[in-house]
Design a protein around this motif. Sequence first.
Motif, short mmCIF file in Angstrom:
data_model
loop_
_atom_site.label_atom_id
_atom_site.label_comp_id
_atom_site.label_asym_id
_atom_site.label_seq_id
_atom_site.Cartn_x
_atom_site.Cartn_y
_atom_site.Cartn_z
N GLN A 162 0.82 -1.21 0.00
CA GLN A 162 0.00 0.00 0.00
C GLN A 162 0.86 1.27 0.00
O GLN A 162 1.94 1.30 0.61
CB GLN A 162 -0.89 0.03 1.25
N ILE A 163 0.34 2.32 -0.63
CA ILE A 163 1.07 3.60 -0.72
C ILE A 163 1.50 4.10 0.65
O ILE A 163 2.66 4.49 0.84
CB ILE A 163 0.19 4.65 -1.43
N ASP A 164 0.58 4.09 1.62
CA ASP A 164 0.91 4.66 2.94
C ASP A 164 1.93 3.81 3.70
O ASP A 164 2.45 4.25 4.72
CB ASP A 164 -0.35 4.81 3.80
N THR B 169 5.67 4.38 0.65
CA THR B 169 6.20 5.61 0.05
C THR B 169 7.44 6.12 0.79
O THR B 169 8.31 6.75 0.18
CB THR B 169 5.10 6.69 0.02
N GLY C 177 3.00 -2.11 -10.87
CA GLY C 177 1.96 -1.09 -10.72
C GLY C 177 2.46 0.20 -10.08
O GLY C 177 2.09 1.29 -10.49
N ASN C 178 3.31 0.05 -9.09
CA ASN C 178 3.91 1.21 -8.39
C ASN C 178 5.39 0.87 -8.19
O ASN C 178 5.80 0.44 -7.12
CB ASN C 178 3.21 1.42 -7.04
N PRO D 94 -3.34 -3.36 -2.98
CA PRO D 94 -3.64 -1.98 -3.40
C PRO D 94 -4.28 -1.92 -4.79
O PRO D 94 -4.21 -2.90 -5.55
CB PRO D 94 -2.27 -1.30 -3.40
N PRO D 95 -4.91 -0.81 -5.11
CA PRO D 95 -5.63 -0.68 -6.39
C PRO D 95 -4.76 -0.94 -7.62
O PRO D 95 -5.28 -1.33 -8.66
CB PRO D 95 -6.14 0.76 -6.38
N TYR D 96 -3.44 -0.72 -7.51
CA TYR D 96 -2.58 -0.92 -8.68
C TYR D 96 -2.05 -2.34 -8.77
O TYR D 96 -1.18 -2.64 -9.59
CB TYR D 96 -1.41 0.08 -8.68
N THR E 195 6.42 13.60 -4.78
CA THR E 195 5.89 12.46 -4.01
C THR E 195 4.60 12.83 -3.28
O THR E 195 3.73 11.98 -3.06
CB THR E 195 6.96 11.93 -3.04
N LEU F 236 1.06 11.64 -4.28
CA LEU F 236 0.47 10.40 -3.77
C LEU F 236 -0.36 10.65 -2.52
O LEU F 236 -1.35 9.97 -2.27
CB LEU F 236 1.58 9.38 -3.44
N MET F 237 0.05 11.65 -1.74
CA MET F 237 -0.66 11.96 -0.49
C MET F 237 -1.97 12.70 -0.78
O MET F 237 -2.83 12.80 0.09
CB MET F 237 0.22 12.80 0.42
N ARG G 259 -4.02 11.75 -3.14
CA ARG G 259 -4.74 10.83 -4.04
C ARG G 259 -6.23 10.70 -3.74
O ARG G 259 -7.00 10.22 -4.55
CB ARG G 259 -4.09 9.44 -4.00
N PRO H 2 6.34 6.50 -12.48
CA PRO H 2 5.02 6.72 -13.09
C PRO H 2 3.89 7.12 -12.14
O PRO H 2 2.87 6.43 -12.05
CB PRO H 2 4.75 5.37 -13.77
N VAL I 120 0.00 5.62 -11.35
CA VAL I 120 -0.45 5.18 -10.02
C VAL I 120 -1.70 5.96 -9.63
O VAL I 120 -2.69 5.40 -9.14
CB VAL I 120 0.67 5.37 -8.98
N HIS J 49 -5.42 5.16 -10.45
CA HIS J 49 -6.18 4.22 -9.61
C HIS J 49 -6.88 4.94 -8.46
O HIS J 49 -7.62 4.32 -7.70
CB HIS J 49 -5.26 3.14 -9.04
N TYR J 50 -6.61 6.23 -8.32
CA TYR J 50 -7.23 7.00 -7.24
C TYR J 50 -7.97 8.19 -7.88
O TYR J 50 -8.81 7.97 -8.74
CB TYR J 50 -6.15 7.44 -6.24
#
Lengths: 288, 288
Positions: free
Chosen positions: A74-76, A79, A106-107, A150-152, B79, B82-83, B85, B108, B112, B115-116
């Motif tokens: 997951q992004i959180d 990252t 995906g990410n 995650p969505p990606y 970056t 992403l926060m 999103r 990319p 990413v 998806h959000y």
Amino acid sequence: MELQLPAVQCSSQRKPPSPCPHPVVYCSHSQPNRLVAGNASPDVLQQIKAFPALQPARALRDTGIAAVLLMDAQIDHTTGLLMLREHRQKLPLYCHTLVREDLSTGNPLFKVLEHYCGIDWQELHLQKTFQVPSLSGLEFEALPLISNAPPYSPHRDKPQPGDNIGLSVKDQTSGKTLFYAPGLAQIEPHVWKAMQEADCVMVDGTLWTDDEMISLGASKKTSRAMGHMPQSGAEGMIEWLDKLPAHVRKVLIHINNTNPILDEISPQRQTLTAHGIEVAFDGMEIEL
Amino acid sequence: MELQLPAVQCSSQRKPPSPCPHPVVYCSHSQPNRLVAGNASPDVLQQIKAFPALQPARALRDTGIAAVLLMDAQIDHTTGLLMLREHRQKLPLYCHTLVREDLSTGNPLFKVLEHYCGIDWQELHLQKTFQVPSLSGLEFEALPLISNAPPYSPHRDKPQPGDNIGLSVKDQTSGKTLFYAPGLAQIEPHVWKAMQEADCVMVDGTLWTDDEMISLGASKKTSRAMGHMPQSGAEGMIEWLDKLPAHVRKVLIHINNTNPILDEISPQRQTLTAHGIEVAFDGMEIEL
């Protein structure tokens, strides 16, 4: 074993946790500067600043992070790896092969980081104990969890074992064990066994009710569909935690900013307190 | 026009800036809740929390960010996307086509974010004035700068116009102009013209000496080779800023954590003060 949720706010007062999850740091007394961060949240640099053991300053751009263990992609939770890109050598990173795949496609953080410090990937195998070199005395085990990718991820809404894990960490000296799972939609038998054997469980406290995000108009998904067991209601986290042995310390982490338990005087928070359940906060320390 | 460098630390004291650059926010008095963030640094959520105008709370997950303008495709400047999103609609994002390309391939983020919330890309054309819809009264112009593209860009060490930009922002009511350039290796004639015409310049303050990172063993590159003009020495930033008209306010931003000017009592900082050059800090406000 000492656990820290490093403060990201420079206040001496207890603060509720931020909506972003924070890495839990497993710290061995005999090796105060060799730590393992659970997940890498976007504010990892503030955490390093706020927590002296994470910045031993033995050299320029040094950190006390011996390795990062990812629970998912997951992004959180990932990252922060970008913020650690100036590491002096390849960053030791433990994650399941499915997580690595999501973070290569995906990410693709793995690919981005190749332009900086690079990643020293260590494959996390499910339900096999392992140790982190240079951090002796702690035994880790990754447990598959039902949550969501995650969505990606190509596995979004089609969970596969390894997309999400919980972690058991045993201090081989004291014999004490932590169970850590920031995302937990269902408690399967092997998870329940690990929770019962733990001395402290730090588990998913994302949402209070199953329809919390729907009723706020923020999502069309229930809490469970997003991979998070709500605290309240039948088969909710409170019901489960109530069944644990009395000596087990129960701490909720990964609290969403919509969750009323963040308000210390809310009736929901009082309910938790009555059930002996704590809410994690920035700067929290737990010794096991 | 009001500029804010939102505080990310909850202290009432002035603090030196973090090593990460912060978005500069252009705020029109008549539209206090319609703001533009310059770049999206990883700590953008802390900035939103710390700066009331960035969280008007008109609705759940609302922000006062009308659009994000990217100067380049560097990790520390992007970056934060992403926060953001969970934005309620596609995020209005202004950047040059080369930056979009880097953020669609090497790193990319555009993909990413699909998806959000997704991105509502607005192409930044060089040296053409434009306005941001819903933010009337401010006129923007992107100026190509000689700096460097990020390591994951095919143009790394082969700069192309558009990889890095500076921004002129004119308040059409007061007639006052800001020039903003967090990365600036050379001052070309069109950049110098914009700096001379500005009422305030906020420019690259990354490093004090050209060999700062080499002498610390942190890099093999000079400051200029990394895309940053050092402050000291011949043809350094102090020399350039000294030549500006006396009424121009001069502020250094994007300070690296190795730079001695972060220490308020350092001789280097005193040199800046003697030259009428300010160092940006968390929570700084500038009204033009």
